[in-house]
Enzyme design. Sequence first.
Site, PDB file in Angstrom:
ATOM      1  N   ASP A 173       0.836  -1.211   0.000  1.00  0.00           N
ATOM      2  CA  ASP A 173       0.000   0.000   0.000  1.00  0.00           C
ATOM      3  C   ASP A 173       0.865   1.253   0.000  1.00  0.00           C
ATOM      4  O   ASP A 173       0.596   2.219   0.716  1.00  0.00           O
ATOM      5  CB  ASP A 173      -0.920  -0.010   1.225  1.00  0.00           C
ATOM      6  CG  ASP A 173      -2.012   1.054   1.115  1.00  0.00           C
ATOM      7  OD1 ASP A 173      -2.653   1.356   2.130  1.00  0.00           O
ATOM      8  OD2 ASP A 173      -2.182   1.597   0.000  1.00  0.00           O
ATOM      9  N   ARG A 233       0.220   9.167   0.700  1.00  0.00           N
ATOM     10  CA  ARG A 233      -0.574   9.327   1.941  1.00  0.00           C
ATOM     11  C   ARG A 233      -0.006   8.470   3.067  1.00  0.00           C
ATOM     12  O   ARG A 233      -0.292   8.740   4.247  1.00  0.00           O
ATOM     13  CB  ARG A 233      -2.036   8.967   1.673  1.00  0.00           C
ATOM     14  CG  ARG A 233      -2.242   7.512   1.316  1.00  0.00           C
ATOM     15  CD  ARG A 233      -3.690   7.095   1.096  1.00  0.00           C
ATOM     16  NE  ARG A 233      -3.737   5.735   0.557  1.00  0.00           N
ATOM     17  CZ  ARG A 233      -3.618   5.468  -0.742  1.00  0.00           C
ATOM     18  NH1 ARG A 233      -3.490   6.459  -1.616  1.00  0.00           N
ATOM     19  NH2 ARG A 233      -3.614   4.217  -1.181  1.00  0.00           N
ATOM     20  N   ASN A 234       0.773   7.434   2.725  1.00  0.00           N
ATOM     21  CA  ASN A 234       1.330   6.535   3.750  1.00  0.00           C
ATOM     22  C   ASN A 234       2.809   6.792   4.000  1.00  0.00           C
ATOM     23  O   ASN A 234       3.506   5.929   4.521  1.00  0.00           O
ATOM     24  CB  ASN A 234       1.127   5.081   3.310  1.00  0.00           C
ATOM     25  CG  ASN A 234      -0.334   4.701   3.356  1.00  0.00           C
ATOM     26  OD1 ASN A 234      -1.102   5.278   4.133  1.00  0.00           O
ATOM     27  ND2 ASN A 234      -0.737   3.796   2.496  1.00  0.00           N
ATOM     28  N   ASP A 263       2.600   3.239   7.996  1.00  0.00           N
ATOM     29  CA  ASP A 263       1.351   2.507   7.722  1.00  0.00           C
ATOM     30  C   ASP A 263       1.582   1.089   7.225  1.00  0.00           C
ATOM     31  O   ASP A 263       1.651   0.818   6.021  1.00  0.00           O
ATOM     32  CB  ASP A 263       0.504   3.262   6.698  1.00  0.00           C
ATOM     33  CG  ASP A 263      -0.931   2.771   6.756  1.00  0.00           C
ATOM     34  OD1 ASP A 263      -1.840   3.582   6.782  1.00  0.00           O
ATOM     35  OD2 ASP A 263      -1.102   1.536   6.820  1.00  0.00           O
TER      36      ASP A 263
HETATM   37  C1  LIG Z   1       0.436   7.438   7.701  1.00  0.00           C
HETATM   38  C2  LIG Z   1       0.541   7.230   9.193  1.00  0.00           C
HETATM   39  C3  LIG Z   1      -0.721   7.659   9.928  1.00  0.00           C
HETATM   40  C4  LIG Z   1      -0.600   7.494  11.455  1.00  0.00           C
HETATM   41  N1  LIG Z   1       0.593   8.188  11.983  1.00  0.00           N
HETATM   42  C5  LIG Z   1       1.640   7.625  12.640  1.00  0.00           C
HETATM   43  C6  LIG Z   1       1.708   6.179  12.966  1.00  0.00           C
HETATM   44  C7  LIG Z   1       1.830   5.246  11.940  1.00  0.00           C
HETATM   45  C8  LIG Z   1       1.883   3.894  12.230  1.00  0.00           C
HETATM   46  C9  LIG Z   1       1.801   3.436  13.555  1.00  0.00           C
HETATM   47  C10 LIG Z   1       1.661   4.374  14.595  1.00  0.00           C
HETATM   48  C11 LIG Z   1       1.602   5.755  14.306  1.00  0.00           C
HETATM   49  C12 LIG Z   1       1.409   6.735  15.433  1.00  0.00           C
HETATM   50  C13 LIG Z   1       2.584   8.626  12.956  1.00  0.00           C
HETATM   51  N2  LIG Z   1       2.087   9.786  12.467  1.00  0.00           N
HETATM   52  C14 LIG Z   1       2.243  11.143  12.330  1.00  0.00           C
HETATM   53  C15 LIG Z   1       3.283  12.048  12.693  1.00  0.00           C
HETATM   54  O1  LIG Z   1       4.316  11.667  13.238  1.00  0.00           O
HETATM   55  N3  LIG Z   1       3.072  13.383  12.403  1.00  0.00           N
HETATM   56  C16 LIG Z   1       1.946  13.855  11.796  1.00  0.00           C
HETATM   57  O2  LIG Z   1       1.832  15.063  11.582  1.00  0.00           O
HETATM   58  N4  LIG Z   1       0.957  12.964  11.425  1.00  0.00           N
HETATM   59  C17 LIG Z   1      -0.279  13.442  10.748  1.00  0.00           C
HETATM   60  C18 LIG Z   1       1.097  11.621  11.677  1.00  0.00           C
HETATM   61  N5  LIG Z   1       0.248  10.593  11.409  1.00  0.00           N
HETATM   62  C19 LIG Z   1       0.856   9.505  11.896  1.00  0.00           C
END
Ligand SMILES: CCCCn1c(-c2ccccc2C)cn2c3c(=O)[nH]c(=O)n(C)c3nc12
Length: 359
Positions: A160, A164-165, A178
């Site tokens: 994937d 976005r990931n 992701d």
């Molecule tokens: C595409 C990943 C979506 C979830 N995710 C994660 C993440 C991804 C996988 C496992 C655990 C986590 C917390 C870090 N971060 C972050 C980050 O460090 N900083 C951000 O600004 N965003 C929006 C995030 N979104 C995530």
Amino acid sequence: GSVHSSVRTYVDPHTYEDPNQAVREFTREIDACHITIESVIGGGEFGDVCKGKLRMPGRLEMTVAIKTLKPGATEKNRLDFLTEASIMGQFDDPNVIFLEGVVTKSNPIMIVTEYMANGSLDTFLRNNDGKFTIIQLVGMMRGVASGMKYLSEMGFVHRDLAARNILVNESLVCKVADFGLSREIESDTTDGAYTTTGGKIPVRWTAPEAIAFRKFTSASDVWSYGVVMWEIVSYGERPYYNWSNQDVIKAVEKGYRLPPPMDCPEAIHQLMLDCWQKERSHRPKLTQIVKTLDKLIRAPELLRKLAKPRPHNFIDPSTPDMTSLSSVEDWLVSIKMDKYLNLFLAAGMSNMDQVRHLT
Ligand SMILES: CCCCn1c(-c2ccccc2C)cn2c3c(=O)[nH]c(=O)n(C)c3nc12
């Protein structure tokens, strides 16, 4: 002799009798009282994504990202949620998001990672349209390729990969994130491909053989990587625009490929096309892609020649016969003979009437 990569092979958590065993083995338990949630920064399949602080004994306080499992989730949700942590916990690469640990002994259950200040790559690019040099954009591509190279050396197929990931930190470093959908390459199938039970497939990022036969390999990840390159140069444009998934599948099957985005270096569009070879064994390996990008970054003059924008009804009033040229060009492109365009022009064949007399 063959150079043995130093990375250990990835273990698919699904091969464990008790998935909780995989979580214990590959992740570090964090005490919830060491975590302070500050704000919600996103939403995931299983619950909120938050920004916060992590205080570990004997370590400086650090900013982290936290995925939480919504209350009332089922036991299956919990296992699927934690499977991603068991996967991430096995990786250690500068271009793969780093797992700090998990909270499983209190509610809500959490997955804690390093904090990436610039968020997901697609949103980041759309909010900064046109602001980066081509070298910065190629640097982002190189980071993603390096992270994917590490994962493929681990025998891990992402399935994937899309902008976005991918997450971006404050120094513009891109990291693959992701791992929810992903699976390891099955060793017993012939070409190491993975057959899945028809999960939802992100069509415009997925290789034809993965759509048609559900075969996911590192070569199908390379196809997706080519689409990520296109997303980066186009600052987060939607691949194939507003086409339907069925139109995308049909067009790609007929040999159509995404055109170079505006101001795209020819060498970069060519690398995208290499990643989109129909025959997956003809696609470059990720090791090769990293080397090619390194070469372009070290010799920026190679990025100066821009790919010709595909003139679709491109009417440039300053050169009146541009319309006829584009129709000769469009005709040659449609029969994959556009490399002979300059011969047709040298022979004075700049419009289709002249060409018609040829046949
Ligand atoms: C595409 C990943 C979506 C979830 N995710 C994660 C993440 C991804 C996988 C496992 C655990 C986590 C917390 C870090 N971060 C972050 C980050 O460090 N900083 C951000 O600004 N965003 C929006 C995030 N979104 C995530």
